[in-house]
Design an enzyme around this catalytic site. Structure first.
Site, short mmCIF file in Angstrom:
data_model
loop_
_atom_site.label_atom_id
_atom_site.label_comp_id
_atom_site.label_asym_id
_atom_site.label_seq_id
_atom_site.Cartn_x
_atom_site.Cartn_y
_atom_site.Cartn_z
N ILE A 182 4.83 -5.60 2.17
CA ILE A 182 5.56 -5.98 3.38
C ILE A 182 6.80 -5.09 3.48
O ILE A 182 7.69 -5.16 2.65
CB ILE A 182 5.97 -7.46 3.35
CG1 ILE A 182 4.73 -8.35 3.26
CG2 ILE A 182 6.78 -7.81 4.59
CD1 ILE A 182 5.06 -9.84 3.16
N ASP A 183 6.82 -4.26 4.48
CA ASP A 183 7.90 -3.28 4.65
C ASP A 183 8.73 -3.69 5.86
O ASP A 183 8.29 -3.57 7.01
CB ASP A 183 7.31 -1.88 4.84
CG ASP A 183 8.38 -0.82 4.98
OD1 ASP A 183 9.56 -1.13 4.72
OD2 ASP A 183 8.03 0.32 5.34
N THR A 184 9.95 -4.16 5.59
CA THR A 184 10.82 -4.59 6.69
C THR A 184 11.26 -3.41 7.55
O THR A 184 11.79 -3.60 8.65
CB THR A 184 12.06 -5.30 6.15
OG1 THR A 184 12.73 -4.45 5.20
CG2 THR A 184 11.66 -6.60 5.43
#
Length: 303
Positions: A182-184
């Site tokens: 999960i890459d913000t």
């Protein structure tokens, strides 16, 4: 034997300063340099305490521990008992690791064995091999630098591990499983449908897609479908994105649904697209998909 007390004190002061500074770094304490200097001066005064017979009482373990409590209070202050206990524990841990590292580095770099007249002998005197002060003075800062780098690496790994998820993508009869991150920082959307885009590493999962889709993923603008009527072509989307000052295009597919699992909890992502990228996503193979945060976090916040 002549003892140069000023030299011994200065060496201990430097080592104490390094140890307290490393403790502050690991625990992310906002201690001023003045407080660390004062704590180091106090800690180095222990050298003077143990050279006088009437003060040998301070060599007892209990008084040593109480002395370390005072040092930590001087360095970081006192907020609550748990705060103080954590400082003391980390100070001892850093001291043990650094001291052990000095011994390990010393014995790694030297050999006690020599061959004389075909016979293996050792240079050990039976009293141990003393480590030179020069070696300690050079080794402690080197170990501090090494330890700081390792702490940074562990912090990054821990931060990354908290963002890892398992992804199951369903497209028709095909099911693709991937390790996602999960890459913000991933803000890629389809400008028309406003669907978030998840990036999938085609170097790993390319064989799961028909050849016409693999070709599109390599160069979507020059793709020639001809008379190909593969049903997956109806799922194909072209999403523009900006990379280092110029516009590029990413071939994307609309899956039937995406299931994301983290810490034993599974959620079904809202309508999303799968971006097909031939760029290697992780050089260490930790993940093969970059998950848009909206695909998971929005569902979690709604729950």
């Amino acid at each position: 034997m002549t003892l140069y007390l000023d030299v011994i004190w200065f060496l201990n002061f430097c080592i104490d300063y390094v140890l307290i500074s490393l403790t502050a770094y690991v625990l992310k304490r906002n201690a001023s340099k003045t407080r660390i200097l004062l704590a180091s001066l106090l800690a180095s005064c222990y050298v003077f305490l143990v050279i006088y017979p009437e003060l040998m009482l301070f060599s007892q373990p209990v008084l040593k521990f109480l002395f370390s409590i005072v040092i930590m209070i001087v360095a970081f202050g006192f907020k609550r008992f748990k705060f103080l206990l954590k400082n003391i524990a980390m100070f001892y841990f850093v001291s043990f690791v650094t001291g052990g590292g000095i011994f390990a580095l010393h014995y790694f770099m030297q050999s006690d064995a020599v061959i004389m007249n075909g016979v293996i002998t050792t240079k050990s005197t039976g009293m141990g091999d003393p480590i030179s002060w020069l070696f300690v003075a050079a080794g402690v800062p080197a170990l501090m630098f090494f330890s700081k780098r390792r702490v940074d690496d562990i912090t990054v790994e821990k931060m990354d591990s908290n963002s890892f998820v398992s992804v199951k993508i369903s497209i028709g009869e095909v099911i693709i499983t991937a390790n996602g991150l999960i890459d913000t920082g991933n803000k890629l959307y389809d400008p028309i449908s406003k669907m978030p885009v998840m990036i999938l590493d085609m170097n790993i999962h390319g064989s799961s897609f028909p050849e016409i889709i693999q070709t599109a993923a390599q160069d979507v603008l020059s793709m020639d479908t001809g008379e190909n009527e593969h049903p997956w072509l109806n799922r194909l989307r072209i999403v523009p994105y900006r990379a280092v000052g110029h516009q590029q295009f990413l071939a994307c597919l609309k899956p039937d649904h995406i299931e994301i699992e983290k810490d034993g909890t599974s959620v079904v992502s809202p309508q999303s697209l799968i971006g097909l990228s031939w760029t290697e996503l992780s050089s260490e193979g930790q993940f093969d998909a970059i998950v848009h945060p909206k695909m998971y976090l929005q569902h979690v916040q709604a729950s």
